[in-house]
Motif scaffolding. Structure first.
Motif, PDB file in Angstrom:
ATOM      1  N   GLU B  24      52.467-136.661 -30.830  1.00 48.09           N
ATOM      2  CA  GLU B  24      51.120-136.738 -30.256  1.00 48.09           C
ATOM      3  C   GLU B  24      51.336-137.766 -28.839  1.00 48.09           C
ATOM      4  OE1 GLU B  24      47.662-137.594 -32.518  1.00 48.09           O
ATOM      5  OE2 GLU B  24      46.527-137.907 -30.960  1.00 48.09           O
ATOM      6  N   ARG B  28      51.228-136.466 -24.351  1.00 47.59           N
ATOM      7  CA  ARG B  28      50.341-136.875 -23.117  1.00 47.59           C
ATOM      8  C   ARG B  28      51.433-136.863 -21.925  1.00 47.59           C
ATOM      9  NH1 ARG B  28      45.962-139.364 -24.129  1.00 47.59           N
ATOM     10  NH2 ARG B  28      45.167-139.375 -26.159  1.00 47.59           N
ATOM     11  N   ALA B  31      50.870-133.669 -20.064  1.00 46.78           N
ATOM     12  CA  ALA B  31      49.801-133.478 -19.318  1.00 46.78           C
ATOM     13  C   ALA B  31      49.691-134.412 -17.698  1.00 46.78           C
ATOM     14  CB  ALA B  31      48.575-133.930 -20.070  1.00 46.78           C
ATOM     15  N   MET B 172      20.968-142.172 -29.326  1.00 46.35           N
ATOM     16  CA  MET B 172      21.112-140.627 -29.002  1.00 46.35           C
ATOM     17  C   MET B 172      22.093-139.914 -30.081  1.00 46.35           C
ATOM     18  SD  MET B 172      22.064-141.146 -25.140  1.00 46.35           S
ATOM     19  CE  MET B 172      22.407-139.508 -24.549  1.00 46.35           C
ATOM     20  N   GLU B 173      21.796-138.394 -30.548  1.00 50.19           N
ATOM     21  CA  GLU B 173      22.683-137.807 -31.261  1.00 50.19           C
ATOM     22  C   GLU B 173      23.910-137.588 -30.865  1.00 50.19           C
ATOM     23  OE1 GLU B 173      20.577-134.105 -32.459  1.00 50.19           O
ATOM     24  OE2 GLU B 173      18.727-135.329 -33.005  1.00 50.19           O
ATOM     25  N   GLU B 174      24.216-137.511 -29.591  1.00 51.66           N
ATOM     26  CA  GLU B 174      25.428-136.955 -28.951  1.00 51.66           C
ATOM     27  C   GLU B 174      25.512-137.779 -27.616  1.00 51.66           C
ATOM     28  OE1 GLU B 174      28.518-135.741 -28.974  1.00 51.66           O
ATOM     29  OE2 GLU B 174      27.878-134.224 -30.271  1.00 51.66           O
ATOM     30  N   PRO B 177      28.003-136.051 -23.641  1.00 53.10           N
ATOM     31  CA  PRO B 177      27.404-135.691 -22.296  1.00 53.10           C
ATOM     32  C   PRO B 177      27.611-137.066 -21.282  1.00 53.10           C
ATOM     33  CG  PRO B 177      26.242-134.639 -24.025  1.00 53.10           C
ATOM     34  CD  PRO B 177      27.009-135.546 -24.508  1.00 53.10           C
ATOM     35  N   TRP B 180      31.102-137.705 -20.157  1.00 56.52           N
ATOM     36  CA  TRP B 180      31.414-136.465 -18.944  1.00 56.52           C
ATOM     37  C   TRP B 180      30.747-136.981 -17.624  1.00 56.52           C
ATOM     38  CZ3 TRP B 180      29.057-132.028 -22.402  1.00 56.52           C
ATOM     39  CH2 TRP B 180      30.018-131.502 -23.385  1.00 56.52           C
ATOM     40  N   ILE B 181      29.500-137.449 -17.580  1.00 54.92           N
ATOM     41  CA  ILE B 181      28.884-137.889 -16.383  1.00 54.92           C
ATOM     42  C   ILE B 181      29.745-139.171 -15.824  1.00 54.92           C
ATOM     43  CG2 ILE B 181      26.905-138.508 -14.939  1.00 54.92           C
ATOM     44  CD1 ILE B 181      26.975-135.435 -16.157  1.00 54.92           C
ATOM     45  N   LYS B 184      33.093-138.068 -14.440  1.00 54.40           N
ATOM     46  CA  LYS B 184      33.012-137.198 -13.108  1.00 54.40           C
ATOM     47  C   LYS B 184      32.544-138.286 -11.988  1.00 54.40           C
ATOM     48  CE  LYS B 184      34.533-133.515 -14.955  1.00 54.40           C
ATOM     49  NZ  LYS B 184      34.593-134.362 -16.425  1.00 54.40           N
ATOM     50  N   LEU B 185      32.147-139.195 -12.265  1.00 52.43           N
ATOM     51  CA  LEU B 185      31.700-140.066 -11.278  1.00 52.43           C
ATOM     52  C   LEU B 185      33.133-141.266 -10.961  1.00 52.43           C
ATOM     53  CD1 LEU B 185      28.278-141.789 -12.545  1.00 52.43           C
ATOM     54  CD2 LEU B 185      28.622-140.682 -10.400  1.00 52.43           C
ATOM     55  N   PHE B 187      35.819-139.299 -11.126  1.00 49.34           N
ATOM     56  CA  PHE B 187      36.644-138.212 -10.325  1.00 49.34           C
ATOM     57  C   PHE B 187      36.007-138.337  -8.788  1.00 49.34           C
ATOM     58  CE2 PHE B 187      38.033-134.934 -13.794  1.00 49.34           C
ATOM     59  CZ  PHE B 187      38.352-135.886 -14.495  1.00 49.34           C
ATOM     60  N   THR B 188      34.864-138.489  -8.671  1.00 48.86           N
ATOM     61  CA  THR B 188      34.314-138.351  -7.361  1.00 48.86           C
ATOM     62  C   THR B 188      34.142-139.699  -6.343  1.00 48.86           C
ATOM     63  OG1 THR B 188      31.968-138.538  -8.463  1.00 48.86           O
ATOM     64  CG2 THR B 188      32.950-136.266  -7.883  1.00 48.86           C
TER      65      THR B 188
END
Lengths: 260, 265
Positions: B24, B28, B31, B172-174, B177, B180-181, B184-185, B187-188
């Motif tokens: 495993e 990597r 990738a 929060m339950e999850e 997300p 992810w944000i 992506k911050l 990334f950008t």
């Protein structure tokens, strides 16, 4: 037809289950939508400086995202187990699907939904509606292309997952194969040199879930659509054949579990 | 000194866990090869089309090596928030209260320990692939040393933000997300895909005030364009943000403990 009914009923059931935790569902869908949108920031900045790269402009790349995200979102929303095929085989969980009078492949794939996949699907549809030129006249073509893209992703997921019949613990390899197809699909195929391009039309069919359908939507040519249809049918037939061939090698884990 | 020694011990165990699953772990590298292949193809196209030897001060070789360094940091990140969310949902977090290290500190040490072997693998793989693709001549020895220093601080900052996201599981339950944000911050505005020098002025100004570029842009920039003054400024920014996020984690953990109800067992 029997399998289609099964897939439809599972889809309804999975959605109803997701709605039991509505907050988590909405958060995952809109979180993924925002996540995907932010990926476009890079392309916007790049194309501001270099408006045309090997025949592709920002609209072209956004169209790639529209079809690829829609197809990917659709397939993992309906076939939520697609990325877990290798894990299910290796852990012996396939027993459950073999004991019931339904096609084990379709049953396995559809018995779960991927909540964030709905976000990808919504993102793709929004891009199509807002950005992709051609208006509503291209809607039937867009729907057809998205279904073909979803089926190609499905074929790749099943082929990659079926490696577990021969290799045992193949989860990582399967994940890399599937993720590589997805990653490459978001870049125009014309950016890559010849040898890699051959790979992107065959073993990692990223061109057929990204650039080719995007080009078919922007400048329709029967050859592009024909290529997509023939490849999809071939890939799906191969994936089913490999899965059922591998099934002959499957050894039960003799696991006893109770499922509700 | 005791907490530091305990954290080092926790980190070492996490690193050994990574190496226990060799297949495993090595996967990597695949990738990394794929991403570097994509970036080399993309940027070769850009430089061929533009016809310029340098863009915003970067040659093709610089930009590809910059991406090796940003991806090395990014792909070494541990996603500790997933384990933390599971611990909160299952109630296993209750057991951690008896440990001689607090829950967030334990998770941050685990995160760093998990990242360490991944970092070595990603750096070696990425360097080999792009070295063969565009040549080995980028950066310098002081640049490499500065990269290693800033990368350690960057992974520490990333671990603290990961722990902060993980602690949100108390409300929060999850939490995925939110991750992810955050990703992506990076990334950008973090400059993962595109150095800040390529940004329009207004976006570069905003990005320089945000913490994200200290995680991805800072170490990579130190490698490809080593300048002692800039490295010192970037390191200072990292330390200030470490203090900020460290304080925030402590405050959020205190609030989370008030929400924790242990039902016997």
């Amino acid at each position: 037809m029997k399998s289609l009914g099964l897939i439809w009923r599972y889809l309804r059931h999975n959605l109803m289950s997701a709605m039991a935790y509505r907050g988590a569902f909405v958060l995952q869908v809109f979180g993924m939508l925002l996540n995907d949108l932010m990926l476009l920031v890079f392309w916007t900045l790049l194309f501001q400086r270099f408006p045309l790269l090997n025949g592709w402009d920002l609209t072209g790349v956004v169209t790639i995202y529209a079809v690829s995200a829609s197809g990917f979102g659709l397939v993992v929303a309906v076939f939520g187990n697609l990325t877990r095929v290798a894990h299910v085989i290796a852990s012996g969980d396939l027993d459950y699907y073999l004991a019931l009078p339904a096609n084990p492949l379709w049953h396995l794939l559809s018995s779960r939904t991927n909540l964030s996949g709905w976000g990808d699907l919504l993102f793709g549809v929004l891009l199509y509606v807002i950005v992709v030129p051609g208006g509503w006249q291209t809607l039937p073509l867009y729907v057809l292309l998205v279904i073909l893209v979803a089926l190609i992703f499905c074929a790749v997921g099943v082929l990659a997952g079926s490696l577990a019949f021969w290799l045992g613990q193949a989860q990582d390899l399967a994940a890399q194969w599937f993720n590589a197809t997805l990653s490459f699909s978001l870049y125009p195929v014309d950016f890559f040199p010849g040898v890699v391009r051959v790979l992107l039309y065959t073993l990692l069919p990223a061109a057929l879930v990204g650039s080719v359908p995007a080009r078919a939507l922007l400048q329709f040519r029967w050859q592009n659509l024909g290529l997509m249809v023939v490849f999809t049918l071939g890939a799906m037939a191969l994936a089913q054949w490999v899965f059922f061939r591998g099934l002959r090698r499957y050894e039960s884990g003799n696991m006893i579990v109770t499922r509700g | 000194m005791k907490p530091l020694r305990r954290c080092l011990f926790i980190g070492r165990i996490a690193a050994r866990q990574q190496l226990a699953y060799r297949g495993e772990f090595l996967m990597r590298a695949v990738a990394m090869v794929i991403f570097m292949g994509i970036f080399m193809a993309l940027w070769s196209t850009v430089y061929t089309v533009s016809g310029n030897a340098t863009e915003s001060g970067y040659t093709l070789r610089d930009i590809v090596w910059y991406l090796v360094m940003t991806e090395t940091v990014m792909m070494s990140s541990s996603r500790i928030f997933l384990d933390m969310g599971e611990a909160v949902r299952s109630g296993a977090v209750a057991y951690t209260l008896a440990r001689p290290v607090s829950f967030p500190l334990f998770q941050a040490a685990t995160s760093l320990g998990t990242s360490a072997p991944r970092f070595a693998l990603n750096l070696a793989t990425g360097a080999l692939v792009v070295g063969l693709g565009v040549g080995f001549g980028a950066g310098s020895l002081p640049g490499l040393l500065a990269f290693l220093l800033l990368a350690i601080l960057a992974l520490l900052l990333d671990a603290l933000i990961g722990v902060l996201i993980g602690l949100l599981a108390f409300w929060m339950e999850e939490t995925q997300p939110v991750f992810w944000i955050y990703q992506k911050l990076l990334f950008t505005v973090g400059g993962l895909f595109l150095p800040l020098e390529f940004f329009p002025d207004w976006l570069r100004t905003i990005s320089r005030w945000l913490p994200f570029h200290f995680i991805t842009y800072a170490p990579a920039r130190a490698f490809v364009a080593f300048a002692p003054g800039e490295v010192a400024r970037l390191a200072l920014g990292q330390v200030l943000y470490l203090a900020f996020f460290g304080t925030l984690v402590a405050l959020v953990w205190r609030a989370a403990q008030r929400r924790l109800v242990v039902q016997g067992g």
